[in-house]
Write an enzyme that holds these catalytic residues in place. Structure first.
Site, mmCIF file in Angstrom:
data_model
loop_
_atom_site.group_PDB
_atom_site.id
_atom_site.type_symbol
_atom_site.label_atom_id
_atom_site.label_comp_id
_atom_site.label_asym_id
_atom_site.label_seq_id
_atom_site.Cartn_x
_atom_site.Cartn_y
_atom_site.Cartn_z
ATOM 1 N N HIS A 1 -10.448 -7.929 -50.925
ATOM 2 C CA HIS A 1 -11.338 -6.769 -51.060
ATOM 3 C C HIS A 1 -12.684 -7.161 -51.665
ATOM 4 O O HIS A 1 -13.695 -6.512 -51.399
ATOM 5 C CB HIS A 1 -10.662 -5.678 -51.898
ATOM 6 C CG HIS A 1 -9.643 -4.899 -51.129
ATOM 7 N ND1 HIS A 1 -9.218 -3.645 -51.501
ATOM 8 C CD2 HIS A 1 -8.960 -5.190 -49.984
ATOM 9 C CE1 HIS A 1 -8.312 -3.196 -50.623
ATOM 10 N NE2 HIS A 1 -8.132 -4.127 -49.702
ATOM 11 N N GLY B 1 -19.768 -10.399 -49.568
ATOM 12 C CA GLY B 1 -19.291 -11.750 -49.832
ATOM 13 C C GLY B 1 -18.406 -11.842 -51.068
ATOM 14 O O GLY B 1 -18.175 -10.850 -51.757
ATOM 15 N N VAL C 1 -16.849 -7.277 -48.986
ATOM 16 C CA VAL C 1 -18.011 -6.479 -49.382
ATOM 17 C C VAL C 1 -19.048 -7.396 -50.046
ATOM 18 O O VAL C 1 -18.817 -7.902 -51.138
ATOM 19 C CB VAL C 1 -17.604 -5.362 -50.374
ATOM 20 C CG1 VAL C 1 -18.799 -4.470 -50.677
ATOM 21 C CG2 VAL C 1 -16.435 -4.556 -49.837
ATOM 22 N N ASP D 1 -18.208 -12.344 -54.298
ATOM 23 C CA ASP D 1 -19.131 -12.411 -55.440
ATOM 24 C C ASP D 1 -18.559 -11.774 -56.697
ATOM 25 O O ASP D 1 -19.302 -11.537 -57.665
ATOM 26 C CB ASP D 1 -20.466 -11.744 -55.082
ATOM 27 C CG ASP D 1 -20.306 -10.248 -54.821
ATOM 28 O OD1 ASP D 1 -19.144 -9.783 -54.655
ATOM 29 O OD2 ASP D 1 -21.324 -9.534 -54.795
ATOM 30 N N PRO E 1 -10.916 -2.918 -44.274
ATOM 31 C CA PRO E 1 -10.080 -2.287 -43.244
ATOM 32 C C PRO E 1 -9.207 -1.180 -43.817
ATOM 33 O O PRO E 1 -8.686 -1.304 -44.919
ATOM 34 C CB PRO E 1 -9.199 -3.445 -42.746
ATOM 35 C CG PRO E 1 -9.811 -4.695 -43.240
ATOM 36 C CD PRO E 1 -10.684 -4.358 -44.397
HETATM 37 C C1 HEM Z 1 -5.719 -5.749 -41.338
HETATM 38 C C2 HEM Z 1 -6.164 -4.780 -42.090
HETATM 39 C C3 HEM Z 1 -5.479 -4.391 -43.387
HETATM 40 C C4 HEM Z 1 -5.098 -3.149 -43.728
HETATM 41 C C5 HEM Z 1 -5.299 -1.877 -42.919
HETATM 42 C C6 HEM Z 1 -4.449 -3.240 -45.013
HETATM 43 C C7 HEM Z 1 -3.933 -2.167 -45.714
HETATM 44 C C8 HEM Z 1 -3.203 -2.238 -46.884
HETATM 45 C C9 HEM Z 1 -2.647 -1.120 -47.596
HETATM 46 C C10 HEM Z 1 -2.779 0.330 -47.185
HETATM 47 C C11 HEM Z 1 -2.007 -1.595 -48.679
HETATM 48 C C12 HEM Z 1 -1.257 -0.783 -49.736
HETATM 49 C C13 HEM Z 1 -2.183 -0.398 -50.857
HETATM 50 C C14 HEM Z 1 -1.530 0.550 -51.853
HETATM 51 O O1 HEM Z 1 -1.439 1.742 -51.564
HETATM 52 O O2 HEM Z 1 -1.125 0.100 -52.949
HETATM 53 C C15 HEM Z 1 -2.151 -3.025 -48.659
HETATM 54 C C16 HEM Z 1 -1.629 -3.880 -49.588
HETATM 55 C C17 HEM Z 1 -1.823 -5.234 -49.593
HETATM 56 N N1 HEM Z 1 -2.651 -5.943 -48.748
HETATM 57 FE FE1 HEM Z 1 -3.487 -5.264 -47.063
HETATM 58 N N2 HEM Z 1 -4.458 -4.532 -45.416
HETATM 59 C C18 HEM Z 1 -5.082 -5.275 -44.461
HETATM 60 C C19 HEM Z 1 -5.355 -6.634 -44.521
HETATM 61 C C20 HEM Z 1 -5.020 -7.461 -45.564
HETATM 62 C C21 HEM Z 1 -5.489 -8.813 -45.736
HETATM 63 C C22 HEM Z 1 -6.475 -9.515 -44.818
HETATM 64 C C23 HEM Z 1 -4.913 -9.276 -46.891
HETATM 65 C C24 HEM Z 1 -5.046 -10.621 -47.579
HETATM 66 C C25 HEM Z 1 -5.560 -11.708 -47.084
HETATM 67 C C26 HEM Z 1 -4.098 -8.211 -47.427
HETATM 68 C C27 HEM Z 1 -3.334 -8.284 -48.564
HETATM 69 C C28 HEM Z 1 -2.610 -7.245 -49.110
HETATM 70 C C29 HEM Z 1 -1.687 -7.409 -50.222
HETATM 71 C C30 HEM Z 1 -1.326 -8.720 -50.905
HETATM 72 C C31 HEM Z 1 -1.194 -6.152 -50.529
HETATM 73 C C32 HEM Z 1 -0.190 -5.803 -51.619
HETATM 74 C C33 HEM Z 1 -0.916 -5.610 -52.918
HETATM 75 C C34 HEM Z 1 0.006 -5.271 -54.075
HETATM 76 O O3 HEM Z 1 1.222 -5.273 -53.924
HETATM 77 O O4 HEM Z 1 -0.552 -5.008 -55.158
HETATM 78 N N3 HEM Z 1 -4.198 -7.132 -46.609
HETATM 79 N N4 HEM Z 1 -2.890 -3.387 -47.555
HETATM 80 C C1 LIG Z 2 -23.238 -2.556 -48.805
HETATM 81 O O1 LIG Z 2 -22.267 -2.883 -47.838
HETATM 82 C C2 LIG Z 2 -22.654 -2.499 -46.514
HETATM 83 C C3 LIG Z 2 -21.475 -2.753 -45.601
HETATM 84 O O2 LIG Z 2 -20.833 -3.945 -45.907
HETATM 85 C C4 LIG Z 2 -23.879 -3.274 -46.118
HETATM 86 O O3 LIG Z 2 -24.284 -2.903 -44.814
HETATM 87 C C5 LIG Z 2 -25.001 -2.986 -47.097
HETATM 88 O O4 LIG Z 2 -26.112 -3.790 -46.810
HETATM 89 C C6 LIG Z 2 -24.538 -3.276 -48.520
HETATM 90 N N1 LIG Z 2 -25.564 -2.813 -49.458
HETATM 91 C C7 LIG Z 2 -26.107 -3.613 -50.358
HETATM 92 C C8 LIG Z 2 -27.135 -2.997 -51.248
HETATM 93 O O5 LIG Z 2 -25.794 -4.775 -50.493
#
Ligand code: HEM
Ligand SMILES: *[C@@H]1O[C@H](CO)[C@@H](O)[C@H](O)[C@H]1NC(C)=O
Ligand SMILES: *[C@@H]1O[C@H](CO)[C@@H](O)[C@H](O)[C@H]1NC(C)=O
Ligand SMILES: *[C@@H]1O[C@H](CO)[C@@H](O)[C@H](O)[C@H]1NC(C)=O
Ligand SMILES: *[C@@H]1O[C@H](CO)[C@@H](O)[C@H](O)[C@H]1NC(C)=O
Ligand SMILES: *[C@@H]1O[C@H](CO)[C@@H](O)[C@H](O)[C@H]1NC(C)=O
Ligand SMILES: *[C@@H]1O[C@H](CO)[C@@H](O)[C@H](O)[C@H]1NC(C)=O
Length: 201
Positions: A68, A74, A72, A76, A166
Site C-alpha cells: 500500500h 512510490g 501511492v 516512500d 486496488p
Molecule cells: C490484486 C488486487 C488486490 C486486492 C483487491 C486486495 C484486497 C485485499 C483485501 C480486501 C484485504 C483484506 C483487508 C481487511 O479487510 O483487513 C487484503 C489483505 C491483504 N492483502 Fe491484498 N489485495 C490485492 C493485492 C495484494 C498485493 C499485491 C499484496 C502484496 C504484495 C497483498 C497483500 C495482502 C496481505 C498480506 C493481506 C493480509 C493483511 C493482514 O492480514 O493484515 N494484496 N487484500
Molecule cells: C496522488 O496520487 C495520484 C494517484 O496515484 C496521483 O495522480 C497524484 O499525482 C498524486 N498527488 C500528489 C500530490 O503526489
C-alpha cells in the site's frame, strides 16, 4: 468476519517486490547501508521475529503495508504518516487502509531497534521493504537481497491511496491499469491476486 487465507502468495510477493522496485528505483542497491548500518537486515528481522511471538499475523500485515505504500507515490513510507501538522489527509485514513491496515506499532518498534544501532540513517520506506522480505522468508518463502536507499516522503496522498490501491470491487481493467501504473503486468497481477497469507475481513 471470516478467516481466509489471504495475501499475495509468498512467491508472488517476491515477484512484486522485485519487479516494482527494480523498475522504478534503478539507483537503489543492496549495499546502501554497508558502512552506515551494516546489520540493518538482521536488526529488522530480529525485531520482527519478536513481534511474531505475540502476533502471528504481523508478517502478512507488514507485506500489505509495503504494498500500500508503494502503490501511492512510490515506496516512500508515506503510508506511515499520521494526520497532523501539514498532513490533513493521511493515507492511513484513506478507504483502502482505514480499519484494515495494521502493524504500525510494530514498524515503530523495528524503527526504534534500528535507531538504537544506527541513529538517523535508515529510512522508514527501507524498513518497510526489509520487513516485507523478512516476513516472506520467515513464513517459509524465498529470500532475496533487498535493494535499499529509498527516501521518506514528507507528504501523504489520501486521494491517491483511494484511487491507486486496488479495491475488491475493481474490474479486471481497473486492476490491470492500477498494476500497470507501477510497472507490473498482467502476469504479476494474476500471481499477486492469490492471497495465501493473512486475514481477510
Ligand atoms: C490484486 C488486487 C488486490 C486486492 C483487491 C486486495 C484486497 C485485499 C483485501 C480486501 C484485504 C483484506 C483487508 C481487511 O479487510 O483487513 C487484503 C489483505 C491483504 N492483502 Fe491484498 N489485495 C490485492 C493485492 C495484494 C498485493 C499485491 C499484496 C502484496 C504484495 C497483498 C497483500 C495482502 C496481505 C498480506 C493481506 C493480509 C493483511 C493482514 O492480514 O493484515 N494484496 N487484500
Ligand atoms: C496522488 O496520487 C495520484 C494517484 O496515484 C496521483 O495522480 C497524484 O499525482 C498524486 N498527488 C500528489 C500530490 O503526489
Ligand atoms: C549504492 O548506492 C549509493 C547511493 O547511490 C552509492 O553511494 C553506493 O556507492 C552504491 N553502492 C554500490 C555498491 O553500488
Ligand atoms: C553487527 O553484528 C555483529 C554480530 O552479528 C556484531 O559483532 C557487530 O558489532 C554488529 N555491528 C554493528 C554496527 O552493530
Ligand atoms: C510539512 O512540515 C514539515 C515540518 O513539520 C516540513 O519538513 C515539510 O516540508 C512540510 N511538508 C510540506 C509538503 O509542506
Ligand atoms: C478517501 O476515501 C475515504 C473513504 O471512502 C473518504 O472518506 C475520503 O474522503 C477520501 N479522501 C479523499 C481525499 O478523497
Ligand atoms: C474503473 O475504471 C472505470 C473506467 O476507467 C472508471 O470509470 C471506474 O470508476 C473505475 N472503478 C473503480 C472502482 O476504480
Amino acid at each position: 468476519m471470516s478467516f481466509y487465507s489471504l495475501t499475495s502468495s509468498i512467491a508472488a510477493a517476491t515477484i512484486f517486490i522485485t519487479l516494482l522496485f527494480s523498475n522504478s528505483q534503478a539507483q537503489l542497491n543492496s549495499s546502501f547501508y554497508a558502512t552506515t548500518c551494516p546489520n540493518v537486515t538482521t536488526i529488522v528481522r530480529n525485531a520482527l521475529q519478536q513481534a511474531m511471538q505475540s502476533d502471528i499475523r504481523i508478517g502478512a500485515s507488514l507485506i500489505r503495508l509495503h504494498f500500500h505504500d508503494c502503490f501511492v507515490n512510490g515506496c516512500d513510507g508515506s503510508v506511515l504518516l499520521d494526520r497532523g501538522g501539514n498532513i490533513t489527509q493521511s493515507e492511513k485514513d484513506g478507504g483502502p487502509n482505514t480499519n484494515s491496515a495494521r502493524g504500525f506499532g510494530v514498524v515503530d518498534n523495528i524503527k526504534t531497534a534500528v535507531e538504537n544501532s544506527c541513529p538517523g540513517v535508515v529510512s522508514c520506506a527501507d524498513i518497510l521493504a526489509l520487513a516485507a522480505e523478512s516476513s516472506v522468508s520467515l513464513a517459509g518463502g524465498p529470500s532475496w537481497n533487498v535493494l535499499l536507499g529509498r527516501r521518506d516522503g514528507l507528504r501523504a496522498n489520501q486521494s491517491g491511496a483511494n484511487s491507486s490501491i486496488p479495491a475488491p470491487i475493481d474490474s479486471l481493467s481497473n486492476l490491470t491499469s492500477k498494476f500497470s501504473a507501477v510497472g507490473l503486468d498482467t502476469t504479476d497481477l494474476v500471481a499477486l491476486s492469490v492471497h495465501i497469507i493473512g486475514l481477510l475481513c
